[in-house]
Design an enzyme around this catalytic site. Structure first.
Site, PDB file in Angstrom:
ATOM      1  N   HIS A   1     -32.075-122.800 -40.153  1.00  0.00           N
ATOM      2  CA  HIS A   1     -33.391-123.239 -40.649  1.00  0.00           C
ATOM      3  C   HIS A   1     -33.478-123.085 -42.169  1.00  0.00           C
ATOM      4  O   HIS A   1     -34.048-123.924 -42.870  1.00  0.00           O
ATOM      5  CB  HIS A   1     -34.519-122.398 -40.044  1.00  0.00           C
ATOM      6  CG  HIS A   1     -34.603-122.450 -38.550  1.00  0.00           C
ATOM      7  ND1 HIS A   1     -34.295-121.377 -37.756  1.00  0.00           N
ATOM      8  CD2 HIS A   1     -34.977-123.445 -37.716  1.00  0.00           C
ATOM      9  CE1 HIS A   1     -34.476-121.693 -36.489  1.00  0.00           C
ATOM     10  NE2 HIS A   1     -34.895-122.955 -36.433  1.00  0.00           N
TER      11      HIS A   1
ATOM     12  N   SER B   1     -28.448-120.465 -33.473  1.00  0.00           N
ATOM     13  CA  SER B   1     -29.522-120.957 -32.610  1.00  0.00           C
ATOM     14  C   SER B   1     -30.493-119.814 -32.384  1.00  0.00           C
ATOM     15  O   SER B   1     -30.073-118.650 -32.263  1.00  0.00           O
ATOM     16  CB  SER B   1     -28.936-121.392 -31.254  1.00  0.00           C
ATOM     17  OG  SER B   1     -29.963-121.475 -30.287  1.00  0.00           O
TER      18      SER B   1
ATOM     19  N   GLY C   1     -31.573-130.323 -38.219  1.00  0.00           N
ATOM     20  CA  GLY C   1     -30.194-129.839 -38.144  1.00  0.00           C
ATOM     21  C   GLY C   1     -29.348-130.685 -37.208  1.00  0.00           C
ATOM     22  O   GLY C   1     -29.812-131.107 -36.139  1.00  0.00           O
TER      23      GLY C   1
END
Ligand code: PAF
Length: 281
Positions: free
Chosen positions: A37, A185, A147
């Protein structure tokens, strides 16, 4: 950095930035931020005058037996990380703010949402495109950042933006991996130590498949068999799908003649992980 929770507040901020002639970059997330992120935020900050990040665990993209309730929520820690990298505002609405009781409208992209993750998560992409269109309408960014780890999501959003004439550039940023190859993740926090080790089979098998192609193998069946065997040898892993598809249409291919997306979803213990690689030939 401000954290705002209402649509009215974020709209007022967007309006004043626009009036000052600022370009707006947008990073939609569900929080539990990691380096993946942050790489999107960095790119947005580099390319725009003002960066807005949304943090919203979107109920409409979770199936009934999925992890909506237990999905990690860490607004305070996320805010600290976002501020440190230079995000200007976080938009963190409640479910009620986004989906009031009277809510009835959904956005759906057909076809490419019915394969790969769409097969085992029916309705998932309808939830994604619905919330992303709402967020785009609220934030009205110039550019939005996603992403490559969610390869299918990026294609679906690009298709939605094109089909609905949304005037927003969709920027795809590379997968960010841990030192040993595991794709970052938010769901990695569910993994035990042993599961974390077992999860490496995803990236390892993808990288080896990539090597096979770069060494000249063109038969997808052989490559898929190889990946399947490698993952089957890991007893904590249970394959959802392993596919070799065209990078745009997501149609299955049998012989490699152009760039190929190898995508997979595998359950490690109770955690469903996805990963992919694009091989350029
Ligand atoms: O990729 C995600 O985190 C989510 O699917 C998104 C794009 C923020 C929509 O809820």
């Amino acid at each position: 950095m401000r954290v705002v929770e209402t649509i009215n507040d974020i709209r007022a901020i967007v309006k004043s930035q626009r009036a000052a002639g600022k370009s707006i970059g947008f990073v939609p997330t569900m929080g539990c931020l990691h380096e993946g992120h942050i790489s999107l935020a960095r790119e947005s900050i580099r390319e725009n005058d003002f960066t807005i990040m949304s943090i919203f665990v979107n109920p409409t993209q979770f199936g009934v037996n999925e992890d909506f309730d237990k999905y990690p929520r860490r607004l305070e820690e996320d805010s600290r990380m976002a501020e440190e990298v230079g995000v200007d505002v976080i938009f963190a609405p409640s479910v009620k703010e986004m989906y009031p009781g009277s809510y009835k409208t959904f956005v759906n992209v057909e076809g490419i949402t019915e394969v790969l993750c769409g097969k085992s998560r029916p309705g998932h992409f309808r939830g994604v495109t619905t919330v992303v269109s709402k967020l785009f309408n609220i934030v009205q960014p110039d550019k939005a950042y996603f992403g490559q780890k969610d390869a299918q999501q990026v294609l679906v959003i690009k298709k939605m933006v094109k089909d609905l004439d949304m005037n927003i550039d969709i920027i795809t940023c590379p997968i960010v991996r841990e030192h040993d190859g595991l794709a970052m993740s938010s769901r990695n926090v569910y993994l035990s130590g042993e599961e974390r080790k077992a999860a490496l089979v995803l990236s390892k098998s993808l990288f080896e498949a990539e090597k096979m192609i770069l060494n000249g193998e063109r038969d997808c069946k052989k490559i898929l068999n190889y990946i399947n065997e490698k993952i089957a040898a890991e007893n904590r892993a249970q394959v959802d799908y392993i596919s070799m598809v065209d990078v745009e249409s997501l149609e299955e291919i049998s012989e490699i003649q152009r760039n190929v997306l190898i995508a997979l979803a595998v359950k490690i213990g109770g955690t469903r992980l996805i990963d992919n690689v694009i091989v350029e030939v």
